[in-house]
Design a protein around this motif. Structure first.
Motif: not given
Ligand SMILES: Cc1ncc(COP(=O)(O)O)c(C=O)c1O
Length: 405
Positions: A35-56
């Motif tokens: 879905a276009p909104h999902v693809v756009a947000r995911v694409t932006e997010q993977v380019a920014a950072f993929t994981h930090t662990c929310f608890m950390v």
């Protein structure tokens, strides 16, 4: 068939065949695949950072998903949400939270229920094969009581609730029960919609006995049934609600949302996990939720119901192989039975369900089977599917049912 692309209610396989998707990857891509909104947000997010662990080292999108869940789930009381990876993990955590809050252990579940494949959720799940067979021993303090199954038990919601409550009272003792965990529509069990009044009676029994009422909306949630959550059809406000599947347009994300006093009763650090609420999955969820709100997908699910149900009922009136047509919104099913039996309900016919599913696949329509007896054909189209594809799929389904004779 192996898939290379999907969207708009169509799956394209490696040989270039197009298939109509009446399964949504088991009720996941409700907003449509890619879905276009999902693809756009995911694409932006993977380019920014993929994981930090929310608890950390936390990030905003996790909080935004929780805020959306707190806003969209039934009830205007103060709520909290916690994010996990899979539906089973969300259900496990709902049980942990209910036990911590009530300081009780027993969990009540229902015949035909499905809650996942981890050890605790296998114990909560009713059907042996293929989910549980040879995988025991299962977790203790789980008690199963009868569900309301109008087509097969012919009872009113009030009668069915009375039976279930008597079983809880006599066999478990209400004061020992931490949680009642129930799907408002039994999904894997065969899209069983309980008779009106069944869910409200159980919910009020829970609240008068200090029992946490947990609605497992992992399959029914997020616009699928024509409301944001299936509990809303009967005005139920669960104490805790588990969600997954449709929440994130295909990425793995799940949640427990519930009353702040219950959620806050767990000690700090008691809930969590490395990946729960991963930033890419949260971005997908924000894209999926934005799509559902912008396109008013609950009303699209109701439209799908209004297109499909009359056609399915027409098929049922001209074929004695269809014993029941049921469901809500875009979560619909037909129950296939052995014809010629006197009285209702007729014997389940799992071979017929398998044959219809196979014939549909051969004609390019992906449908799923379900049900304790394996005789239910279920339909879960993406809510983005165009009417013409629905119509094409219905023609194929009808032909497949007709050839059963
Ligand atoms: C009602 C319900 N609960 C729990 C689950 C388990 O979810 P998952 O497969 O993401 O662990 C499912 C999956 O089908 C489900 O339908």
């Amino acid at each position: 068939m192996f898939i290379t692309a999907a969207g708009g209610g169509v799956l394209v396989d490696v040989d270039g065949n197009s298939l109509i998707d009446m399964g949504s990857g088991i009720a996941v891509v409700s907003v449509g695949n890619a879905a276009p909104h999902v693809v756009a947000r995911v694409t932006e997010q993977v380019a920014a950072f993929t994981h930090t662990c929310f608890m950390v080292t936390p990030y905003e999108s996790y909080v935004e998903v929780c805020e959306a869940l707190n806003r969209l789930t039934p009830g205007d009381h103060e709520k909290r949400s916690a994010l996990f990876n899979s539906g089973a993990e969300a259900v496990e955590n709902a049980v942990k939270i209910a036990r911590a809050y009530t300081k009780r252990q027993a969990i009540v579940v229902f015949e035909h229920g499905y809650h996942g494949r981890t050890n605790l959720t296998m114990a909560l799940t009713a059907k042996n094969m293929p989910y549980k067979d040879s995988f025991g021993p299962f977790a203790p303090e789980v008690y199963r009581v009868p569900l309301s199954y109008p087509y097969r038990d012919g009872r009113s919601g009030a009668q069915a609730a009375r039976d279930a409550i008597t079983r809880i009272d006599k066999e478990v003792g209400a004061k020992n029960v931490a949680a009642i965990v129930i799907e408002p529509i039994a999904g894997e069990g065969g899209f069983i919609v309980p008779a009106p009044g069944f869910l409200p009676a159980l919910s009020s029994f829970a609240s008068s006995n200090g029992i946490v009422f947990v609605a497992d909306e992992i399959q029914t949630g997020f616009a699928r049934t024509g409301a944001w959550f299936a509990c809303e059809h009967e005005g139920i406000v669960p104490d805790l609600i588990t969600t997954a599947k449709g929440i994130a347009g295909g990425l793995p994300l799940a949640a427990v949302t519930g009353r702040a006093d219950i959620m806050d009763s767990v000690h700090v650090g008691g809930l969590g996990g490395t990946y729960g609420g991963n930033p890419v999955a949260c971005a997908a969820a924000l894209g999926a939720i934005a799509t559902m709100e912008e396109s008013d997908l609950p009303s699209r699910a109701r439209q799908i119901e209004s297109i499909m149900v009359p056609r399915l009922k027409e098929m049922a009136s001209s074929s004695d192989r269809i014993g029941d047509v049921r469901g809500r919104g875009a979560m619909l099913a037909i129950e296939l039975v052995v014809p010629g039996e006197s009285g209702t309900p007729a014997e389940p016919d799992p071979e017929a369900a398998a044959a219809v599913a196979k014939a549909c696949h051969a004609e390019g329509v992906v449908v799923l089977t379900a049900g304790t007896y394996g005789n239910v054909l279920r339909f879960l189209p993406p809510l983005s599917i165009p009417d013409e594809l629905l119509d094409e799929a219905l023609v194929v389904i009808e032909k497949a049912v007709t050839t059963l004779g």
